[in-house]
Design a protein around this motif. Sequence first.
Motif, PDB file in Angstrom:
ATOM      1  N   ARG A  48      -8.221   1.327 -10.759  1.00 22.61           N
ATOM      2  CA  ARG A  48      -7.122   1.897 -10.010  1.00 22.61           C
ATOM      3  C   ARG A  48      -7.594   3.046  -9.149  1.00 22.61           C
ATOM      4  N   ASP A  49      -6.793   3.338  -8.127  1.00 22.87           N
ATOM      5  CA  ASP A  49      -6.913   4.557  -7.355  1.00 22.87           C
ATOM      6  C   ASP A  49      -5.540   5.223  -7.421  1.00 22.87           C
ATOM      7  N   SER A  50      -5.318   6.220  -6.629  1.00 21.01           N
ATOM      8  CA  SER A  50      -4.055   6.941  -6.713  1.00 21.01           C
ATOM      9  C   SER A  50      -2.850   6.084  -6.349  1.00 21.01           C
ATOM     10  N   ASP A  51      -3.037   5.087  -5.466  1.00 18.90           N
ATOM     11  CA  ASP A  51      -1.889   4.312  -4.989  1.00 18.90           C
ATOM     12  C   ASP A  51      -2.067   2.804  -5.084  1.00 18.90           C
ATOM     13  N   ILE A  52      -3.136   2.348  -5.743  1.00 16.30           N
ATOM     14  CA  ILE A  52      -3.390   0.915  -5.831  1.00 16.30           C
ATOM     15  C   ILE A  52      -4.062   0.604  -7.161  1.00 16.30           C
ATOM     16  N   SER A  53      -3.795  -0.580  -7.690  1.00 22.91           N
ATOM     17  CA  SER A  53      -4.451  -1.010  -8.926  1.00 22.91           C
ATOM     18  C   SER A  53      -4.848  -2.475  -8.810  1.00 22.91           C
ATOM     19  N   SER A  54      -5.883  -2.850  -9.567  1.00 24.35           N
ATOM     20  CA  SER A  54      -6.349  -4.231  -9.617  1.00 24.35           C
ATOM     21  C   SER A  54      -6.505  -4.641 -11.074  1.00 24.35           C
ATOM     22  N   HIS A  55      -6.179  -5.897 -11.357  1.00 21.49           N
ATOM     23  CA  HIS A  55      -6.287  -6.400 -12.723  1.00 21.49           C
ATOM     24  C   HIS A  55      -6.657  -7.867 -12.673  1.00 21.49           C
ATOM     25  N   ILE A  56      -7.621  -8.261 -13.503  1.00 16.37           N
ATOM     26  CA  ILE A  56      -8.033  -9.657 -13.579  1.00 16.37           C
ATOM     27  C   ILE A  56      -8.312 -10.011 -15.030  1.00 16.37           C
ATOM     28  N   ALA A 197      -1.445   0.292   5.529  1.00 10.57           N
ATOM     29  CA  ALA A 197      -2.066  -0.869   6.169  1.00 10.57           C
ATOM     30  C   ALA A 197      -3.425  -1.210   5.563  1.00 10.57           C
ATOM     31  N   SER A 198      -4.253  -0.199   5.310  1.00  9.39           N
ATOM     32  CA  SER A 198      -5.596  -0.468   4.785  1.00  9.39           C
ATOM     33  C   SER A 198      -5.535  -1.092   3.404  1.00  9.39           C
ATOM     34  N   ARG A 199      -4.588  -0.660   2.574  1.00 12.62           N
ATOM     35  CA  ARG A 199      -4.432  -1.239   1.241  1.00 12.62           C
ATOM     36  C   ARG A 199      -3.942  -2.683   1.337  1.00 12.62           C
ATOM     37  N   LEU A 200      -2.972  -2.907   2.198  1.00 12.00           N
ATOM     38  CA  LEU A 200      -2.431  -4.245   2.353  1.00 12.00           C
ATOM     39  C   LEU A 200      -3.504  -5.218   2.827  1.00 12.00           C
ATOM     40  N   LEU A 201      -4.346  -4.781   3.749  1.00 13.62           N
ATOM     41  CA  LEU A 201      -5.405  -5.638   4.271  1.00 13.62           C
ATOM     42  C   LEU A 201      -6.439  -5.934   3.196  1.00 13.62           C
ATOM     43  N   ASP A 202      -6.833  -4.933   2.417  1.00 14.50           N
ATOM     44  CA  ASP A 202      -7.816  -5.143   1.344  1.00 14.50           C
ATOM     45  C   ASP A 202      -7.324  -6.199   0.357  1.00 14.50           C
ATOM     46  N   ASN A 235      -2.647  -7.342  -7.993  1.00 17.54           N
ATOM     47  CA  ASN A 235      -2.752  -6.002  -7.417  1.00 17.54           C
ATOM     48  C   ASN A 235      -1.367  -5.394  -7.290  1.00 17.54           C
ATOM     49  N   THR A 236      -1.287  -4.106  -7.430  1.00 10.57           N
ATOM     50  CA  THR A 236      -0.071  -3.381  -7.098  1.00 10.57           C
ATOM     51  C   THR A 236      -0.421  -2.279  -6.105  1.00 10.57           C
ATOM     52  N   ILE A 237       0.501  -2.000  -5.173  1.00 10.95           N
ATOM     53  CA  ILE A 237       0.322  -0.946  -4.189  1.00 10.95           C
ATOM     54  C   ILE A 237       1.588  -0.106  -4.170  1.00 10.95           C
ATOM     55  N   GLN A 238       1.407   1.202  -4.216  1.00 12.44           N
ATOM     56  CA  GLN A 238       2.545   2.106  -4.143  1.00 12.44           C
ATOM     57  C   GLN A 238       3.128   2.098  -2.740  1.00 12.44           C
ATOM     58  N   LEU A 239       4.456   2.032  -2.644  1.00  9.92           N
ATOM     59  CA  LEU A 239       5.117   2.030  -1.347  1.00  9.92           C
ATOM     60  C   LEU A 239       5.149   3.438  -0.751  1.00  9.92           C
ATOM     61  N   ILE A 240       5.223   3.486   0.583  1.00 11.93           N
ATOM     62  CA  ILE A 240       5.362   4.754   1.297  1.00 11.93           C
ATOM     63  C   ILE A 240       6.837   4.981   1.590  1.00 11.93           C
ATOM     64  N   ASP A 241       7.293   6.179   1.304  1.00  6.47           N
ATOM     65  CA  ASP A 241       8.697   6.511   1.498  1.00  6.47           C
ATOM     66  C   ASP A 241       8.968   6.843   2.963  1.00  6.47           C
ATOM     67  N   GLY A 242      10.073   6.358   3.495  1.00  7.68           N
ATOM     68  CA  GLY A 242      10.428   6.685   4.870  1.00  7.68           C
ATOM     69  C   GLY A 242      11.164   5.549   5.553  1.00  7.68           C
ATOM     70  N   GLU A 243      11.767   5.861   6.696  1.00  2.03           N
ATOM     71  CA  GLU A 243      12.475   4.876   7.502  1.00  2.03           C
ATOM     72  C   GLU A 243      11.627   4.530   8.725  1.00  2.03           C
ATOM     73  N   TYR A 244      11.273   3.265   8.853  1.00  2.00           N
ATOM     74  CA  TYR A 244      10.452   2.838   9.984  1.00  2.00           C
ATOM     75  C   TYR A 244      11.341   2.636  11.198  1.00  2.00           C
ATOM     76  N   PRO A 245      10.897   3.066  12.386  1.00  3.03           N
ATOM     77  CA  PRO A 245      11.735   2.909  13.589  1.00  3.03           C
ATOM     78  C   PRO A 245      11.961   1.440  13.940  1.00  3.03           C
ATOM     79  N   GLN A 246      13.015   1.179  14.672  1.00  2.00           N
ATOM     80  CA  GLN A 246      13.346  -0.182  15.103  1.00  2.00           C
ATOM     81  C   GLN A 246      12.484  -0.532  16.320  1.00  2.00           C
ATOM     82  N   VAL A 247      11.253  -0.913  16.058  1.00  2.00           N
ATOM     83  CA  VAL A 247      10.261  -1.065  17.121  1.00  2.00           C
ATOM     84  C   VAL A 247      10.438  -2.335  17.945  1.00  2.00           C
TER      85      VAL A 247
END
Length: 377
Positions: A48-56, A197-202, A235-247
């Motif tokens: 694990r790291d602070s915001d991601i974990s791996s298990h197999i 993004a970097s966690r999701l890509l990994d 894998n689990t990834i911690q979500l980022i809090d916030g409202e994304y703009p309507q891009v």
Amino acid sequence: MKISVDHDIFTDAVTWASRTIPNRPAIPVLAGMHIVAAEDGTISLGSRDSDISSHITIEGQVDKPGDVLVNGKLLADISRSLPSRTIDLEVDGGKLEIECGASHFSMKTMSTEDYSELPAMPPVIGQIDGAEWEKAVSQVTIAASNDDTLPMLVSVCIEIEGDQMSLMATDRYRLAVRDLGWTPASSDISTRILVRASRLLDVAKALGSSGPIEISLQDQGLGALIGFTAGGRRNTIQLIDGEYPQVRSLFPTEVSGHVVMNRQEMLEGIKRSRLVVEKNAAVRLSFSEGEVVLEAGHGDNAQVSEVLPAELQGEELKMAFNPVFLQEGFSVIDTEFVRLSFTHPTKPAVVTAQDDEGNVSDDFRLLLMPIRTFGAN
């Protein structure tokens, strides 16, 4: 703990799990890989790291159940160096003894007192094709920022409405959107979440070749997580809090023309142009009937000019772009041609894919801000 396990299976598992371990852990315990051996012969490896974990979980021979925490990256290096024979591991006091053929390694164990349990997997919300997911994430993450001071911009926004999913990312100079289908567990699911993004890509790269991926989600509270499971790996990834703009509203509703170019020819031309492009400088594109002229460099510095075939629909015009953005955008498209749609030389252009039969796909769209080096036509 005392176990025996196939070399290739163990090495593959340790190498995969070690990807999560940071190169420079914030605290020493995060350098650890937790190995748990159960009486039924299953061997679990977690990191694990602070915001991601791996298990197999893998199968082996467990002579004595137990668990141990050791330096994960070192264990991965050791296992890859061993001959292709059965690996025996045994905890002896404060050491993990590793035997394989004539090779013997001894590793210092780490205290598990400060090593918290890996996050539990949230409820499964659906399933998606692994290869398609990896492709979609790879396409979108090129537009995410690397500036960690801006959480919104280092994120991918995942928007889910029933059986449709959209991934979005922007660094303010470009915007990538990818729409794709998936199989939700419930037809009325609707959510919008942010993931680094970097966690999701990994994770997408790690699981993309494992077949269908189960997606799990807990999108409320401090423990908000997204989880991915495939082929016995999760894998689990911690979500980022916030409202994304309507891009989506940034994409033009109408265009004045477009140009179709051979993707590979343009990629090679852009790469050549970058040889003479100074930092923050642009590659200039001049579109006319039947051709596009690529130019870069100016003054007494090195310069390049190249003419490539192109099909123009609309008036002739000149535009300039960041060559890195062009190269990354064209690289994540896999059709023979790319289409660049425009409204004005100084207004955003949209890159989409076009196949050799002229069919245009807007599943992936890349909005690029031009660089103002030319006056408006």
